[in-house]
Design an enzyme around this catalytic site. Sequence first.
Site, PDB file in Angstrom:
ATOM      1  N   ALA A 183      -3.961 -11.957 -38.865  1.00  0.00           N
ATOM      2  CA  ALA A 183      -2.656 -11.314 -39.027  1.00  0.00           C
ATOM      3  C   ALA A 183      -1.854 -11.369 -37.736  1.00  0.00           C
ATOM      4  O   ALA A 183      -0.650 -11.639 -37.742  1.00  0.00           O
ATOM      5  CB  ALA A 183      -2.833  -9.870 -39.485  1.00  0.00           C
ATOM      6  N   VAL A 186      -0.505 -14.875 -37.273  1.00  0.00           N
ATOM      7  CA  VAL A 186       0.668 -15.086 -38.138  1.00  0.00           C
ATOM      8  C   VAL A 186       1.891 -14.388 -37.544  1.00  0.00           C
ATOM      9  O   VAL A 186       2.990 -14.954 -37.484  1.00  0.00           O
ATOM     10  CB  VAL A 186       0.391 -14.573 -39.561  1.00  0.00           C
ATOM     11  CG1 VAL A 186       1.674 -14.564 -40.398  1.00  0.00           C
ATOM     12  CG2 VAL A 186      -0.669 -15.427 -40.245  1.00  0.00           C
ATOM     13  N   LYS A 187       1.698 -13.143 -37.093  1.00  0.00           N
ATOM     14  CA  LYS A 187       2.834 -12.379 -36.556  1.00  0.00           C
ATOM     15  C   LYS A 187       3.403 -13.009 -35.297  1.00  0.00           C
ATOM     16  O   LYS A 187       4.627 -13.058 -35.099  1.00  0.00           O
ATOM     17  CB  LYS A 187       2.391 -10.940 -36.267  1.00  0.00           C
ATOM     18  CG  LYS A 187       3.517 -10.053 -35.716  1.00  0.00           C
ATOM     19  CD  LYS A 187       4.600  -9.818 -36.758  1.00  0.00           C
ATOM     20  CE  LYS A 187       5.848  -9.132 -36.211  1.00  0.00           C
ATOM     21  NZ  LYS A 187       5.648  -8.070 -35.277  1.00  0.00           N
ATOM     22  N   LEU A 188       2.537 -13.517 -34.426  1.00  0.00           N
ATOM     23  CA  LEU A 188       3.024 -14.150 -33.207  1.00  0.00           C
ATOM     24  C   LEU A 188       3.833 -15.407 -33.518  1.00  0.00           C
ATOM     25  O   LEU A 188       4.871 -15.660 -32.903  1.00  0.00           O
ATOM     26  CB  LEU A 188       1.848 -14.463 -32.287  1.00  0.00           C
ATOM     27  CG  LEU A 188       1.154 -13.232 -31.678  1.00  0.00           C
ATOM     28  CD1 LEU A 188      -0.152 -13.629 -31.002  1.00  0.00           C
ATOM     29  CD2 LEU A 188       2.068 -12.513 -30.695  1.00  0.00           C
ATOM     30  N   ASN A 191       7.179 -14.201 -34.890  1.00  0.00           N
ATOM     31  CA  ASN A 191       8.077 -13.663 -33.871  1.00  0.00           C
ATOM     32  C   ASN A 191       8.743 -14.772 -33.062  1.00  0.00           C
ATOM     33  O   ASN A 191       9.933 -14.696 -32.734  1.00  0.00           O
ATOM     34  CB  ASN A 191       7.311 -12.735 -32.934  1.00  0.00           C
ATOM     35  CG  ASN A 191       6.926 -11.438 -33.601  1.00  0.00           C
ATOM     36  OD1 ASN A 191       7.358 -11.139 -34.702  1.00  0.00           O
ATOM     37  ND2 ASN A 191       6.083 -10.660 -32.938  1.00  0.00           N
TER      38      ASN A 191
END
Length: 287
Positions: A183, A186-188, A191
């Site tokens: 997760a 994916v978030k990095l 962003n």
Amino acid sequence: MSDAATTRSGPDERAPAAGPVTFVGAGQMGAPMVQRLLRAGVDVTLHARRPEVRQTFTELGAHTTASLADAVKGAGVVISCLFNESQVEQALLAPDGLIALLEPGTVLVSHTTVGIRLLARVDEAATARGVSLLDAPVSGAPDDILAGRLTILAGGDPAVVERARPALETYGTVLPTGPTGSASRVKLVNNLLFTVNVQTAAAAAALGQQLGVETKALFTALQHCSAATRAIETMRDVGSIERYAELGAKYLRKDVAAALATAAEEGADPGVLAYTAHHGPLPLTAS
């Protein structure tokens, strides 16, 4: 409990099968999460150091305490929503921090976007304590939380995801991404890509101005065309590109730094994403 705590805001809000929840970090993002939990009838214990924060949420129906040890006593699900890596280091990993106080069997949900190495340290400390970490960075803004449409990425054992899901779904949609760490990865990427979208939107606005098109009119039209992005939508709604950069720069700088550090640590090449984030028209990366 006040009207703000008892009035449901829409048909998506429903009484969850969630047990008591302890919440740490009622800041800009955490505060509306606690509001949604309370509105859904969840029994919330909030740890907050500032008396005014405790008073506000006591009036909304939460149990509040300045003692972290008292807040997590007997907790089954603990949600942490901190701002940055420094706060995670201090609040979660200190000898008298959150993980050291949790009882074995607790689920710790971490909403903070952090680098992969720090996340691995948090996971290692949690595992040693017998605590199950849910890697759960989020995508969205406070308004999305209040509307129940936050995106919650969930990396971890499926059984752990399901234990936390009833509480998390009071303020968003849970999207499992795989094992712990997936997760955050994916978030990095998200962003960094969002920052690129902001930079290209700003460049498009500059081109539009040179062609005699007012920025708001351009962005409104683009949102109905194939070039539509969330960045264009949010920049348009803020009212000006300069104001958006002023409001969002500190968050985007933090996010880009974490994404690029993780890429470097893992030998990955962010390529054109890194170049555009750094060299776009807005100062959105650390100098």
